[in-house]
Design a protein around this motif. Structure first.
Motif, short mmCIF file in Angstrom:
data_model
loop_
_atom_site.label_atom_id
_atom_site.label_comp_id
_atom_site.label_asym_id
_atom_site.label_seq_id
_atom_site.Cartn_x
_atom_site.Cartn_y
_atom_site.Cartn_z
N ASP A 1 22.91 53.30 27.04
CA ASP A 1 23.32 54.35 28.56
C ASP A 1 22.15 54.21 29.78
N ARG A 2 22.04 53.01 29.64
CA ARG A 2 21.49 52.57 30.76
C ARG A 2 22.42 51.63 31.43
N ALA A 3 23.31 51.04 30.79
CA ALA A 3 25.00 50.06 31.35
C ALA A 3 25.44 51.17 31.82
N ARG A 4 25.70 52.45 31.46
CA ARG A 4 26.46 53.52 32.19
C ARG A 4 25.98 53.66 33.37
N ARG A 5 24.70 54.24 33.67
CA ARG A 5 24.15 54.98 34.75
C ARG A 5 24.26 53.63 35.42
N SER A 6 24.39 52.37 34.95
CA SER A 6 24.29 51.38 36.16
C SER A 6 25.65 50.93 36.73
N GLU A 7 26.32 51.58 36.45
CA GLU A 7 27.75 51.72 36.66
C GLU A 7 27.65 52.18 38.22
N THR A 8 27.23 53.47 38.00
CA THR A 8 27.05 54.68 38.92
C THR A 8 26.19 54.90 39.95
N GLU A 9 24.74 53.92 39.60
CA GLU A 9 23.96 53.97 40.05
C GLU A 9 23.52 52.96 41.22
N THR A 10 24.40 52.12 41.55
CA THR A 10 24.28 50.59 41.74
C THR A 10 24.28 50.80 43.49
N SER A 11 22.64 51.48 44.25
CA SER A 11 23.36 51.20 45.33
C SER A 11 23.47 50.71 46.70
N GLY A 12 24.61 50.66 47.39
CA GLY A 12 25.27 50.19 47.65
C GLY A 12 26.10 49.12 47.82
N ILE A 13 27.06 49.23 46.53
CA ILE A 13 27.67 48.65 46.19
C ILE A 13 29.28 48.98 46.92
N ASP A 14 29.57 50.11 47.51
CA ASP A 14 30.54 50.44 47.78
C ASP A 14 30.86 49.51 49.00
N GLU A 15 29.57 49.49 49.33
CA GLU A 15 29.74 48.43 51.20
C GLU A 15 29.44 46.48 51.05
N ARG A 16 29.02 46.58 50.08
CA ARG A 16 29.18 45.31 49.53
C ARG A 16 30.17 45.10 49.11
N ILE A 17 30.74 45.52 48.88
CA ILE A 17 32.48 45.54 48.11
C ILE A 17 32.91 45.15 49.34
N VAL A 18 33.91 46.19 50.49
CA VAL A 18 33.89 45.67 51.41
C VAL A 18 34.10 44.38 52.04
N ASP A 19 32.44 44.18 52.37
CA ASP A 19 31.93 43.13 52.80
C ASP A 19 32.06 41.69 52.10
N ALA A 20 32.71 42.18 50.75
CA ALA A 20 33.13 40.75 50.24
C ALA A 20 34.80 40.62 50.30
N THR A 21 35.07 42.13 50.43
CA THR A 21 36.72 41.25 50.47
C THR A 21 36.86 41.06 51.47
N ALA A 22 36.12 41.93 52.93
CA ALA A 22 36.75 41.22 54.14
C ALA A 22 36.22 39.26 54.30
N GLU A 23 35.53 39.31 53.75
CA GLU A 23 34.67 37.36 53.66
C GLU A 23 35.65 37.00 52.82
N LEU A 24 36.46 37.88 51.49
CA LEU A 24 37.53 36.60 50.97
C LEU A 24 38.19 36.60 51.36
N GLN A 25 38.86 37.40 52.65
CA GLN A 25 40.31 37.43 53.46
C GLN A 25 40.23 36.74 54.42
N SER A 26 38.70 36.05 55.12
CA SER A 26 38.52 35.27 56.03
C SER A 26 38.60 33.97 55.02
#
Length: 298
Positions: free
Chosen positions: A117-142
């Motif tokens: 249950d802890r693992a399932r919650r972590s998949e949806t409750e990680t704060s700011g993960i969407d923004e970090r994924i966007v930032d990581a993708t931009a850095e990889l493209q750079s």
């Protein structure tokens, strides 16, 4: 990692493999929400592989190595927390395979459900993960755009020789330290150098596929032993921080005994396997790999 450096035009091969790694990392980061934890896990693997490749050409890259290595390191750290809870559940299941009878008891089965249950919650409750994924993708493209500016002027195996030697020598040094100090941190440091040497072995496998594949397989087993040991160390830390997650005090005590036994097995096997792998002097290993490369070119 399915990427390989083939014995022709090595500088172009390096750039090609980096692009492949970047493309695969970006694809993994774009996984659907339901598969995000695994996607991030796969992306972070690609970051580590890319860093091992950078270490292979550290000397010709010069100052660029430090900058690019730090960027990839920071990307991995920014995404690390979303994986931790899932890793603990996987660690629990591996421990259950080693001790099936006690782990079949209801008390430990309840603990697994709490970890699940802890693992399932972590998949949806990680704060700011969407923004970090966007930032990581931009850095990889750079990073992809910067590849053509890298200085990779050495010819043939000499492009890699210094990187192979340093990575292998670092692994020898960390093994020597681990023989005297089996602390969690020291074993973790050795594991990182083992994984670098494993990735590099796989990259250079086309120079002598059979022998390099056998070495790579053994390095993978060693890295897995050290990884399982590290996960158990993290589990012990989690047990200390949140004991209620794991049950009553007597159950925690039993878990600690089983974890200690399993860690002793893993560490003994790792030291034995490491002694077999890190037996050559660094100059001797580089000379042998140089011969492989020359023979493959012919």
């Amino acid at each position: 990692m399915g990427y390989k450096l083939r014995p022709h035009d090595p500088a172009s091969e390096v750039r090609k493999v980096v692009r492949q790694g970047i493309d695969n990392a970006i694809e993994a980061l774009g996984a659907p929400v339901a598969e995000r934890a695994e996607g991030i896990h796969q992306a972070r693997k690609r970051f580590k592989e890319l860093r091992a490749l950078l270490r292979l050409v550290r000397e010709p890259l010069g100052r660029e190595f430090k900058r690019e290595n730090q960027r990839l390191r920071d990307l991995g750290r920014a995404l690390a927390e979303s994986r931790d809870a899932a890793a603990m559940l996987e660690c629990w299941d591996l421990l259950a395979e080693r001790f099936p009878k006690p782990f079949a008891e209801e008390g430990l089965r309840k603990t697994r459900r709490r970890l699940r249950d802890r693992a399932r919650r972590s998949e949806t409750e990680t704060s700011g993960i969407d923004e970090r994924i966007v930032d990581a993708t931009a850095e990889l493209q750079s990073l992809c755009n910067r590849i053509e500016t890298w200085t990779l002027d050495e010819n043939g195996f000499e492009l890699f020789a210094a990187g192979v030697k340093r990575t292998y020598a670092d692994g020898c040094a960390e093994l020597a330290k681990a023989r005297l100090d089996l602390s969690d941190e020291q074993l973790h440091q050795w594991r990182k150098r083992v994984k670098d040497h494993w990735y590099q072995t796989r990259l250079l496998a086309p120079s002598w596929p059979t022998l390099m594949r056998l070495r790579g397989d053994t390095l993978k087993r060693l890295a897995d032993m050290l990884g399982d040991d590290h996960d158990l160390a993290m589990m012990l830390q989690l047990m200390q921080r949140t004991p209620d997650l794991f049950g009553e005090p007597d159950q925690l005590a039993r878990l600690e005994v089983m974890i200690a036994e399993r860690r002793s097995e893993l560490q003994s096997s790792a030291l034995k396997t490491g002694g077999e792998l890190y037996v050559d002097a660094p100059d001797a290993l580089v000379a042998r790999w140089r011969r492989y490369w020359s023979d493959a070119q012919r």
